[in-house]
Design a protein around this motif. Sequence first.
Motif, mmCIF file in Angstrom:
data_model
loop_
_atom_site.group_PDB
_atom_site.id
_atom_site.type_symbol
_atom_site.label_atom_id
_atom_site.label_comp_id
_atom_site.label_asym_id
_atom_site.label_seq_id
_atom_site.Cartn_x
_atom_site.Cartn_y
_atom_site.Cartn_z
ATOM 1 N N VAL A 140 2.754 -13.264 2.572
ATOM 2 C CA VAL A 140 3.588 -13.745 3.681
ATOM 3 C C VAL A 140 2.711 -14.642 4.562
ATOM 4 C CG1 VAL A 140 4.835 -13.038 5.770
ATOM 5 C CG2 VAL A 140 5.136 -11.766 3.632
ATOM 6 N N GLU A 154 3.537 -8.094 -1.786
ATOM 7 C CA GLU A 154 2.122 -7.695 -1.668
ATOM 8 C C GLU A 154 1.259 -8.915 -2.001
ATOM 9 O OE1 GLU A 154 -0.053 -5.207 -0.741
ATOM 10 O OE2 GLU A 154 -1.518 -6.665 -1.450
ATOM 11 N N GLN A 155 0.300 -9.201 -1.137
ATOM 12 C CA GLN A 155 -0.512 -10.414 -1.318
ATOM 13 C C GLN A 155 -1.556 -10.281 -2.431
ATOM 14 O OE1 GLN A 155 -2.693 -11.155 2.295
ATOM 15 N NE2 GLN A 155 -3.875 -9.267 2.159
ATOM 16 N N SER A 197 -5.835 -2.189 -1.202
ATOM 17 C CA SER A 197 -6.554 -2.133 0.067
ATOM 18 C C SER A 197 -6.920 -0.682 0.423
ATOM 19 C CB SER A 197 -5.687 -2.799 1.133
ATOM 20 O OG SER A 197 -6.396 -2.960 2.322
ATOM 21 N N THR A 198 -6.693 -0.269 1.658
ATOM 22 C CA THR A 198 -7.113 1.070 2.101
ATOM 23 C C THR A 198 -6.584 2.164 1.176
ATOM 24 O OG1 THR A 198 -6.838 0.165 4.317
ATOM 25 C CG2 THR A 198 -7.298 2.505 4.171
ATOM 26 N N SER A 199 -5.401 1.947 0.627
ATOM 27 C CA SER A 199 -4.753 3.005 -0.168
ATOM 28 C C SER A 199 -5.505 3.366 -1.444
ATOM 29 C CB SER A 199 -3.316 2.595 -0.501
ATOM 30 O OG SER A 199 -2.574 2.456 0.679
ATOM 31 N N GLY A 235 0.860 -1.192 0.000
ATOM 32 C CA GLY A 235 0.000 0.000 0.000
ATOM 33 C C GLY A 235 0.893 1.237 0.000
ATOM 34 N N ALA A 236 0.285 2.397 0.264
ATOM 35 C CA ALA A 236 1.041 3.652 0.242
ATOM 36 C C ALA A 236 2.220 3.592 1.211
ATOM 37 C CB ALA A 236 0.123 4.815 0.605
ATOM 38 N N THR A 237 2.010 3.004 2.396
ATOM 39 C CA THR A 237 3.082 2.978 3.398
ATOM 40 C C THR A 237 4.233 2.091 2.927
ATOM 41 O OG1 THR A 237 1.388 3.215 5.093
ATOM 42 C CG2 THR A 237 3.576 2.568 5.843
ATOM 43 N N LEU A 281 -7.283 13.188 -0.793
ATOM 44 C CA LEU A 281 -6.808 14.462 -0.266
ATOM 45 C C LEU A 281 -5.398 14.323 0.301
ATOM 46 C CD1 LEU A 281 -9.994 15.634 1.659
ATOM 47 C CD2 LEU A 281 -9.301 16.157 -0.682
ATOM 48 N N THR A 285 -10.041 9.598 0.280
ATOM 49 C CA THR A 285 -10.862 10.716 -0.206
ATOM 50 C C THR A 285 -10.056 11.555 -1.199
ATOM 51 O OG1 THR A 285 -11.786 10.660 2.049
ATOM 52 C CG2 THR A 285 -12.516 12.441 0.679
HETATM 53 C C1 LIG Z 1 -12.321 6.052 4.006
HETATM 54 C C2 LIG Z 1 -10.899 6.537 4.073
HETATM 55 C C3 LIG Z 1 -10.546 7.744 3.482
HETATM 56 C C4 LIG Z 1 -9.221 8.176 3.551
HETATM 57 N N1 LIG Z 1 -8.878 9.337 2.910
HETATM 58 C C5 LIG Z 1 -7.603 9.741 2.919
HETATM 59 C C6 LIG Z 1 -7.214 10.912 2.203
HETATM 60 O O1 LIG Z 1 -8.002 11.578 1.565
HETATM 61 N N2 LIG Z 1 -5.905 11.249 2.239
HETATM 62 C C7 LIG Z 1 -4.968 10.513 2.934
HETATM 63 O O2 LIG Z 1 -3.791 10.884 2.930
HETATM 64 N N3 LIG Z 1 -5.309 9.401 3.609
HETATM 65 C C8 LIG Z 1 -6.600 8.999 3.599
HETATM 66 N N4 LIG Z 1 -6.954 7.872 4.276
HETATM 67 C C9 LIG Z 1 -5.919 7.133 4.982
HETATM 68 C C10 LIG Z 1 -5.072 6.332 3.992
HETATM 69 O O3 LIG Z 1 -5.895 5.762 2.994
HETATM 70 C C11 LIG Z 1 -4.323 5.238 4.747
HETATM 71 O O4 LIG Z 1 -3.584 5.829 5.791
HETATM 72 C C12 LIG Z 1 -3.349 4.505 3.847
HETATM 73 O O5 LIG Z 1 -3.977 4.045 2.670
HETATM 74 C C13 LIG Z 1 -2.759 3.329 4.590
HETATM 75 O O6 LIG Z 1 -1.880 2.675 3.705
HETATM 76 P P1 LIG Z 1 -1.143 1.364 4.137
HETATM 77 O O7 LIG Z 1 -0.143 1.066 3.088
HETATM 78 O O8 LIG Z 1 -0.650 1.531 5.536
HETATM 79 O O9 LIG Z 1 -2.282 0.243 4.208
HETATM 80 P P2 LIG Z 1 -2.986 -0.549 3.009
HETATM 81 O O10 LIG Z 1 -3.287 0.316 1.844
HETATM 82 O O11 LIG Z 1 -4.133 -1.284 3.623
HETATM 83 O O12 LIG Z 1 -1.880 -1.580 2.558
HETATM 84 C C14 LIG Z 1 -1.542 -2.714 3.293
HETATM 85 C C15 LIG Z 1 -1.237 -3.805 2.303
HETATM 86 O O13 LIG Z 1 -0.705 -4.939 2.992
HETATM 87 C C16 LIG Z 1 -1.088 -6.078 2.254
HETATM 88 N N5 LIG Z 1 -0.943 -7.270 3.090
HETATM 89 C C17 LIG Z 1 -1.632 -7.588 4.208
HETATM 90 N N6 LIG Z 1 -1.250 -8.774 4.698
HETATM 91 C C18 LIG Z 1 -0.280 -9.230 3.864
HETATM 92 C C19 LIG Z 1 0.496 -10.423 3.832
HETATM 93 N N7 LIG Z 1 0.343 -11.389 4.750
HETATM 94 N N8 LIG Z 1 1.402 -10.588 2.838
HETATM 95 C C20 LIG Z 1 1.563 -9.616 1.879
HETATM 96 N N9 LIG Z 1 0.834 -8.474 1.860
HETATM 97 C C21 LIG Z 1 -0.073 -8.279 2.845
HETATM 98 C C22 LIG Z 1 -2.535 -5.787 1.874
HETATM 99 O O14 LIG Z 1 -2.979 -6.573 0.783
HETATM 100 C C23 LIG Z 1 -2.483 -4.304 1.557
HETATM 101 O O15 LIG Z 1 -2.325 -4.039 0.168
HETATM 102 C C24 LIG Z 1 -8.255 7.408 4.218
HETATM 103 C C25 LIG Z 1 -8.625 6.199 4.815
HETATM 104 C C26 LIG Z 1 -9.923 5.760 4.740
HETATM 105 C C27 LIG Z 1 -10.286 4.453 5.376
#
Ligand SMILES: Cc1cc2nc3c(=O)[nH]c(=O)nc-3n(C[C@H](O)[C@H](O)[C@H](O)COP(=O)(O)OP(=O)(O)OC[C@H]3O[C@@H](n4cnc5c(N)ncnc54)[C@H](O)[C@@H]3O)c2cc1C
Length: 296
Positions: free
Chosen positions: A191, A48-49, A55-57, A27-29, A63, A61
């Motif tokens: 993983v 990435e699975q 996913s959340t990314s 995801g973004a992180t 922004l 919205t």
């Molecule tokens: C409704 C909503 C609106 C939002 N709007 C904004 C906005 O406008 N601007 C903003 O900056 N932020 C916004 N956010 C917050 C932002 O979307 C999140 O902080 C960000 O997407 C989190 O990214 P991430 O990479 O941590 O998680 P994720 O995007 O969830 O990525 C985690 C990844 O890990 C993978 N994964 C999980 N388990 C495994 C495994 N066992 N093996 C391999 N891969 C695995 C998943 O498939 C997933 O792709 C919003 C959030 C929500 C819920």
Amino acid sequence: MPISRQKNIEYLKNNPDGWDVIVIGGGATGLGVAVDAASRGYKTVLLEQSDFAKSTSSRSTKLVHGGVRYLAQGDVRLVREALHERGRLARNAPHLVKNQKFIIANYKLWEQPFYSVGMKVYDALAGKLNIGRSKIYSKAKVIDAIPQIKHNKLVGGVMYYDGQFDDSRLAVNLMQTATEYGATLVNYVKVTSVQKKFAKVAGVTVKDEFTGEEFSLRGKAVINATGIFVDQILEMDTKDHQATVRPSQGVHLIVDGSFLGGNDAIMVPKTSDGRVLFCVPWHNKVILGTTDTPLK
Ligand SMILES: Cc1cc2nc3c(=O)[nH]c(=O)nc-3n(C[C@H](O)[C@H](O)[C@H](O)COP(=O)(O)OP(=O)(O)OC[C@H]3O[C@@H](n4cnc5c(N)ncnc54)[C@H](O)[C@@H]3O)c2cc1C
């Protein structure tokens, strides 16, 4: 630079020296972590699975904001940090971030000075990285910007700037940059367990979600960037791990662009049930949201 999944899978399986950094989650992180690690010269792999940023990314919205809601909660440090990151992203990737005008419509006399001061604080916290100054709008100017706004009892408004971005394009660009710095990124590789050496995590076992094949990777550092799935990975490390994430769900509604009738967005600081609500133009539509409902 083209990314070949098959070549990357072969590279994962035939890499006895292991990795400096294994990032779980695309995801973004995780993608940001991969850019950071690879650009510092660490031999980096990202697993990435599913699809990258599925996913959340991909449900944001759209922004790039400092978090006006956190300012209302008094979390000044968080807002300052987010505003500085907003400025850096706008500076480093101007093709991904655009300035978006937001209007807070005021229906009570006290609201205009109150929100005007609040948004001046927001501007000030952004410091030199601010992307535009907030302004007081007359009633006529608010109606001009958002023709569909409720006119009855409208006093005026406050306009401020925040950033808008395309989350999928950001993900693709982060992937390209990480790859250019030598990172190996693979999707549909899950993983399934962590490997340990002297009670410390020293690698992961993965499953190719297309073929079902399992294999292991050794790594000096394993970074858990799995967002809401973070506890599933922590459980692989510690069997009696206590959950750290409290799930909640958010919903966006997408309506036609005519809902607002202009190019400016609306920020509602407090809905009748106490939430912050955004109405943001997006590709001739309007994104309304989000709700945030705890699941447990
Ligand atoms: C409704 C909503 C609106 C939002 N709007 C904004 C906005 O406008 N601007 C903003 O900056 N932020 C916004 N956010 C917050 C932002 O979307 C999140 O902080 C960000 O997407 C989190 O990214 P991430 O990479 O941590 O998680 P994720 O995007 O969830 O990525 C985690 C990844 O890990 C993978 N994964 C999980 N388990 C495994 C495994 N066992 N093996 C391999 N891969 C695995 C998943 O498939 C997933 O792709 C919003 C959030 C929500 C819920």
